[in-house]
Design an enzyme around this catalytic site. Structure first.
Site, short mmCIF file in Angstrom:
data_model
loop_
_atom_site.label_atom_id
_atom_site.label_comp_id
_atom_site.label_asym_id
_atom_site.label_seq_id
_atom_site.Cartn_x
_atom_site.Cartn_y
_atom_site.Cartn_z
N CYS A 56 4.62 9.16 2.82
CA CYS A 56 3.30 9.80 2.68
C CYS A 56 3.39 11.32 2.69
CB CYS A 56 2.32 9.31 3.73
SG CYS A 56 2.89 9.45 5.43
N HIS A 162 -0.23 9.54 9.39
CA HIS A 162 -0.31 9.57 7.92
C HIS A 162 -0.56 11.00 7.46
CE1 HIS A 162 -0.71 7.71 4.05
NE2 HIS A 162 -1.95 8.12 3.87
N ASP A 180 -6.07 9.70 -0.33
CA ASP A 180 -5.05 8.92 0.39
C ASP A 180 -3.92 8.52 -0.57
OD1 ASP A 180 -3.61 7.02 1.91
OD2 ASP A 180 -5.42 6.46 3.01
#
Lengths: 232, 232
Positions: A56, A162, A180
């Site tokens: 991520c 994240h 995201d």
């Protein structure tokens, strides 16, 4: 007969609002009209999926570097110079990131190594009001983007720490658009800015340090130009 | 000292208008207000870069399949079921696509093999007015998306045959938004629909057939359900 694996997760809403829902579209259009989606156009043009479950941080950074049109100064594939996660290997070995993910500090290191200008803040070093100022500043131009490092539990989402970029700001509701990068899991979504602050104001158990955010910009002095001057 | 390789290409404008330019943003906002960007939200949420110079057809299809939330019914990475180019291997070997690209017919085959419903038209089988009807139809909902197979020369762009999805329609100027999957080369851009028609109305020298477009939709009957019924 159950099929192996998972096909996405249902986005817990509230607190999040799906970007492509009617409510999400309304926020988007309002925010465009208010002038706080000016960073969206470039950023969404380079929106990408993290190519590994622990990438991520790399996908987020790659997306922002491409949106800022920062030249990696080496080839990716064919004749093309371009950032993807595999190009971000100068602060931590890719194999280690693949296995363990990446810390806030290493993402800052990678952004600088790639030639970007970075201002980074752990929540302990700043306030929610300062965070809002950075988000607003980035939302009205396309010269800088905010990357957030947060814990998903605050949003009732599955998973832990994240990274993702912030794609815009809606002042009326004080909400931010999270692009995201785990697109196989959740779609882009709006969340209350104060809740994102809470999600950042958590401790990364691996480093023992608080999470936070960073503002990434094009360097003031083009490193290419500098390089040319030096070798002349 | 020149650096090896290429950092993007300048988008020839006209005829194209950069999505993130002032003029591009104006078209975008007008089109949102006219209701002809309804397919944009889902499609842009899964916008991706072709991962190989000859994977434009695979990246385009993968993007559309993810936007339609079609489940690949097998795992991609970790526990996740998700489309990327590597999952699209049932009509042509990936190695062959990597070396030679892919034909219009094989992209149709792949879309069907992935479980989508496809209506495909070569320019010889339809008209520019029918094409406009399909573009309009897809622009007002998020249930179907148009994929275009065209030659770049019509837009004064470098390169030859290319695939990309259509991200929206601006009726006032009769322009379409091309979400160009070669993001390392050109940003998303608006082009006149009639010019895109001309770019599709060209012959693929490898197959000797005309290019064209296809409309890709979720299957009317869920293949998962069908499968369950069959194995019961």
């Amino acid at each position: 007969m159950a099929m192996a694996g998972l096909y996405r997760r249902v986005l817990p809403s509230p607190p999040a609002i799906d970007f492509a829902s009617n409510e999400g579209k309304k926020l988007f259009i309002d925010a465009i009209q208010a002038g706080t989606m000016e960073g969206f156009y470039k950023l969404i043009s380079y929106f990408q999926t993290q190519s590994e479950p622990a990438y991520c941080g790399l996908a987020t950074l790659s997306m922002v570097l491409n949106a800022l049109a920062i030249d990696p100064r080496r080839k990716w594939k064919g004749p093309w110079r371009w950032f993807d996660e595999s190009m971000l290997d100068c602060c931590e070995p890719l194999e280690k990131v693949k296995a363990e993910g990446i810390s806030f500090g290493k993402v800052v290191c990678l952004a600088q190594c790639a030639g970007a200008e970075v201002q980074a803040f752990r929540t302990s070093q700043t306030t929610v009001d300062q965070f809002r100022q950075f988000v607003k500043k980035c939302s009205v131009s396309d010269g800088s983007h905010v990357v957030s490092s947060y814990h998903r539990a605050t949003f009732k989402q599955t998973g832990t720490g994240h990274f993702s970029p912030i794609g815009g700001y809606h002042a009326g509701s004080d909400m931010v658009l999270i692009l995201d990068v785990a697109r196989f899991k959740y779609p882009p979504h709006w969340v209350p800015l104060t809740l994102l602050w809470e999600a950042m104001d958590t401790t990364d158990e691996k480093t023992g340090q608080q999470r936070g955010f960073m503002m990434i910009s094009r360097p003031r002095r083009d490193p290419g130009l500098l390089y040319t001057l030096v070798i002349v």
